[in-house]
Design a protein around this motif. Structure first.
Motif, PDB file in Angstrom:
ATOM      1  N   VAL A  42      76.748 -31.318  59.255  1.00  0.00           N
ATOM      2  CA  VAL A  42      75.924 -31.919  58.572  1.00  0.00           C
ATOM      3  C   VAL A  42      75.430 -34.094  59.579  1.00  0.00           C
ATOM      4  CG1 VAL A  42      74.941 -33.529  56.268  1.00  0.00           C
ATOM      5  CG2 VAL A  42      76.659 -31.435  56.075  1.00  0.00           C
ATOM      6  N   ALA A  43      73.983 -33.466  59.888  1.00  0.00           N
ATOM      7  CA  ALA A  43      73.183 -34.485  60.107  1.00  0.00           C
ATOM      8  C   ALA A  43      72.021 -35.372  59.289  1.00  0.00           C
ATOM      9  CB  ALA A  43      73.337 -34.035  61.331  1.00  0.00           C
ATOM     10  N   LEU A  44      72.318 -36.975  59.815  1.00  0.00           N
ATOM     11  CA  LEU A  44      71.110 -37.822  58.480  1.00  0.00           C
ATOM     12  C   LEU A  44      69.728 -38.164  59.969  1.00  0.00           C
ATOM     13  CD1 LEU A  44      69.494 -39.233  56.658  1.00  0.00           C
ATOM     14  CD2 LEU A  44      71.156 -41.161  56.686  1.00  0.00           C
ATOM     15  N   ASP A  45      68.884 -37.704  59.805  1.00  0.00           N
ATOM     16  CA  ASP A  45      67.933 -37.325  60.404  1.00  0.00           C
ATOM     17  C   ASP A  45      67.186 -38.805  60.014  1.00  0.00           C
ATOM     18  OD1 ASP A  45      65.773 -38.036  62.839  1.00  0.00           O
ATOM     19  OD2 ASP A  45      65.615 -36.119  62.730  1.00  0.00           O
ATOM     20  N   PHE A  46      67.208 -40.103  59.585  1.00  0.00           N
ATOM     21  CA  PHE A  46      66.576 -40.595  59.407  1.00  0.00           C
ATOM     22  C   PHE A  46      65.306 -41.850  59.886  1.00  0.00           C
ATOM     23  CE2 PHE A  46      66.272 -45.892  57.384  1.00  0.00           C
ATOM     24  CZ  PHE A  46      65.921 -45.463  55.861  1.00  0.00           C
ATOM     25  N   GLY A  47      64.020 -41.879  59.617  1.00  0.00           N
ATOM     26  CA  GLY A  47      63.259 -41.823  59.977  1.00  0.00           C
ATOM     27  C   GLY A  47      62.749 -40.326  61.335  1.00  0.00           C
ATOM     28  N   CYS A  48      62.258 -39.536  59.909  1.00  0.00           N
ATOM     29  CA  CYS A  48      62.679 -38.358  61.219  1.00  0.00           C
ATOM     30  C   CYS A  48      60.925 -38.270  61.934  1.00  0.00           C
ATOM     31  CB  CYS A  48      63.247 -37.241  60.287  1.00  0.00           C
ATOM     32  SG  CYS A  48      61.875 -36.813  58.426  1.00  0.00           S
ATOM     33  N   HIS A  49      60.245 -38.560  61.501  1.00  0.00           N
ATOM     34  CA  HIS A  49      58.714 -38.216  61.471  1.00  0.00           C
ATOM     35  C   HIS A  49      58.125 -36.843  61.007  1.00  0.00           C
ATOM     36  CE1 HIS A  49      54.927 -38.992  64.882  1.00  0.00           C
ATOM     37  NE2 HIS A  49      55.246 -40.482  63.897  1.00  0.00           N
ATOM     38  N   SER A  50      57.985 -36.106  62.137  1.00  0.00           N
ATOM     39  CA  SER A  50      57.246 -35.145  61.404  1.00  0.00           C
ATOM     40  C   SER A  50      58.911 -33.615  61.885  1.00  0.00           C
ATOM     41  CB  SER A  50      56.430 -34.892  62.848  1.00  0.00           C
ATOM     42  OG  SER A  50      56.776 -34.451  63.991  1.00  0.00           O
ATOM     43  N   GLY A  51      59.840 -34.238  62.332  1.00  0.00           N
ATOM     44  CA  GLY A  51      60.991 -33.501  62.280  1.00  0.00           C
ATOM     45  C   GLY A  51      61.114 -33.218  63.173  1.00  0.00           C
ATOM     46  N   GLN A  52      61.637 -33.767  64.953  1.00  0.00           N
ATOM     47  CA  GLN A  52      61.391 -33.394  66.299  1.00  0.00           C
ATOM     48  C   GLN A  52      62.899 -33.288  66.173  1.00  0.00           C
ATOM     49  OE1 GLN A  52      57.746 -33.033  66.622  1.00  0.00           O
ATOM     50  NE2 GLN A  52      59.090 -32.708  68.602  1.00  0.00           N
ATOM     51  N   LEU A  53      64.115 -33.687  65.678  1.00  0.00           N
ATOM     52  CA  LEU A  53      65.094 -33.692  66.523  1.00  0.00           C
ATOM     53  C   LEU A  53      65.366 -31.836  65.242  1.00  0.00           C
ATOM     54  CD1 LEU A  53      68.141 -33.905  66.447  1.00  0.00           C
ATOM     55  CD2 LEU A  53      68.256 -34.829  64.644  1.00  0.00           C
ATOM     56  N   TYR A  54      64.821 -31.216  64.621  1.00  0.00           N
ATOM     57  CA  TYR A  54      65.186 -30.241  63.462  1.00  0.00           C
ATOM     58  C   TYR A  54      64.340 -28.715  64.395  1.00  0.00           C
ATOM     59  CZ  TYR A  54      65.199 -26.790  60.534  1.00  0.00           C
ATOM     60  OH  TYR A  54      65.731 -24.981  59.886  1.00  0.00           O
ATOM     61  N   LYS A  55      63.168 -29.663  65.292  1.00  0.00           N
ATOM     62  CA  LYS A  55      62.563 -28.595  65.756  1.00  0.00           C
ATOM     63  C   LYS A  55      63.291 -28.087  66.972  1.00  0.00           C
ATOM     64  CE  LYS A  55      58.800 -29.600  64.156  1.00  0.00           C
ATOM     65  NZ  LYS A  55      56.886 -31.475  64.510  1.00  0.00           N
ATOM     66  N   GLU A  56      63.928 -29.776  67.995  1.00  0.00           N
ATOM     67  CA  GLU A  56      64.361 -28.929  69.497  1.00  0.00           C
ATOM     68  C   GLU A  56      65.610 -28.433  68.957  1.00  0.00           C
ATOM     69  OE1 GLU A  56      62.640 -29.407  71.960  1.00  0.00           O
ATOM     70  OE2 GLU A  56      61.382 -30.541  70.234  1.00  0.00           O
ATOM     71  N   MET A  57      66.077 -28.435  67.940  1.00  0.00           N
ATOM     72  CA  MET A  57      67.677 -28.006  67.477  1.00  0.00           C
ATOM     73  C   MET A  57      67.136 -26.603  67.588  1.00  0.00           C
ATOM     74  SD  MET A  57      70.027 -30.346  67.283  1.00  0.00           S
ATOM     75  CE  MET A  57      71.208 -29.412  65.894  1.00  0.00           C
ATOM     76  N   ILE A  58      65.866 -26.088  67.362  1.00  0.00           N
ATOM     77  CA  ILE A  58      66.057 -24.639  66.853  1.00  0.00           C
ATOM     78  C   ILE A  58      65.389 -24.538  68.829  1.00  0.00           C
ATOM     79  CG2 ILE A  58      64.688 -23.502  65.373  1.00  0.00           C
ATOM     80  CD1 ILE A  58      66.631 -24.363  63.959  1.00  0.00           C
ATOM     81  N   ASN A  59      64.937 -24.449  68.865  1.00  0.00           N
ATOM     82  CA  ASN A  59      64.188 -24.334  70.181  1.00  0.00           C
ATOM     83  C   ASN A  59      65.664 -24.140  70.833  1.00  0.00           C
ATOM     84  OD1 ASN A  59      61.348 -24.369  70.056  1.00  0.00           O
ATOM     85  ND2 ASN A  59      61.747 -26.306  70.719  1.00  0.00           N
ATOM     86  N   PHE A  60      66.163 -25.166  71.087  1.00  0.00           N
ATOM     87  CA  PHE A  60      67.888 -24.789  71.776  1.00  0.00           C
ATOM     88  C   PHE A  60      68.929 -23.491  71.171  1.00  0.00           C
ATOM     89  CE2 PHE A  60      72.578 -25.297  71.377  1.00  0.00           C
ATOM     90  CZ  PHE A  60      72.477 -25.711  73.574  1.00  0.00           C
ATOM     91  N   VAL A  61      68.847 -23.851  70.011  1.00  0.00           N
ATOM     92  CA  VAL A  61      69.846 -21.951  69.307  1.00  0.00           C
ATOM     93  C   VAL A  61      68.591 -21.022  70.200  1.00  0.00           C
ATOM     94  CG1 VAL A  61      69.983 -21.134  67.875  1.00  0.00           C
ATOM     95  CG2 VAL A  61      70.684 -23.934  67.480  1.00  0.00           C
TER      96      VAL A  61
END
Length: 164
Positions: free
Chosen positions: A98-117
């Motif tokens: 489980v990860a917490l993206d505090f101050g995620c803006h538009s969710g770039q961390l999630y988007k890039e994780m999906i791209n990596f996968v």
């Protein structure tokens, strides 16, 4: 070297650094008498008119930016930072489901994780992250992009708007 003094209190007592500074200061007697009121040293109240950061104005700026037709064009910097973060997450040993993206803006961390996968389907998930909680103060920016169900199947995500 003594132009700025950071005063910190631990458990109601002065830190050793403060004590040494007071005892070596040329006006030791004056400082000794005034330090009896520890609360005067430990807090500073800044009037709202002199505040450096106004979170309401910051949220207004983020909301206005999220409504721009070309707001996606400005995500490149966050994408670069998040890509570097993911490369560091890959270096971690162990799994953190489980990860917490505090101050995620538009969710770039999630988007890039999906791209990596998607680009590396045989590799492990970065950091073993299987679920990301995304929090931001700007509701418009947080929910700007639609998340398809197939992405949620790869890495679960939950977006939450938080009030200032």
């Amino acid at each position: 070297g003594r132009s700025t003094i950071n005063i910190m209190f631990k458990g109601g007592r002065r830190c050793c650094k403060l004590s040494r500074l007071i005892h070596t200061h040329p006006h030791h007697d004056l400082l000794s008498r005034s330090r009896h009121n520890a609360a005067a040293f430990s807090t500073v109240t800044v009037p709202e008119s002199k505040a450096v950061f106004d979170s309401r104005v910051h949220d207004l700026h983020k909301t206005r930016a999220s409504r721009l037709a070309n707001s996606y064009e400005f995500d490149y910097f966050r994408s670069e930072i998040v890509t570097r973060l993911i490369s560091r997450i890959l270096d971690l040993d162990g799994e953190y489901p489980v990860a917490l993206d505090f101050g995620c803006h538009s969710g770039q961390l999630y988007k890039e994780m999906i791209n990596f996968v998607r680009q590396n389907p045989k590799d492990k998930l970065p950091g073993g992250i299987r679920q990301i909680y995304q929090l931001d103060t700007c509701k418009e920016l947080l929910f700007r992009d639609e998340i398809p169900d197939w992405q949620n199947a790869l890495i679960a995500q939950q977006r939450m708007h938080i009030e200032n």
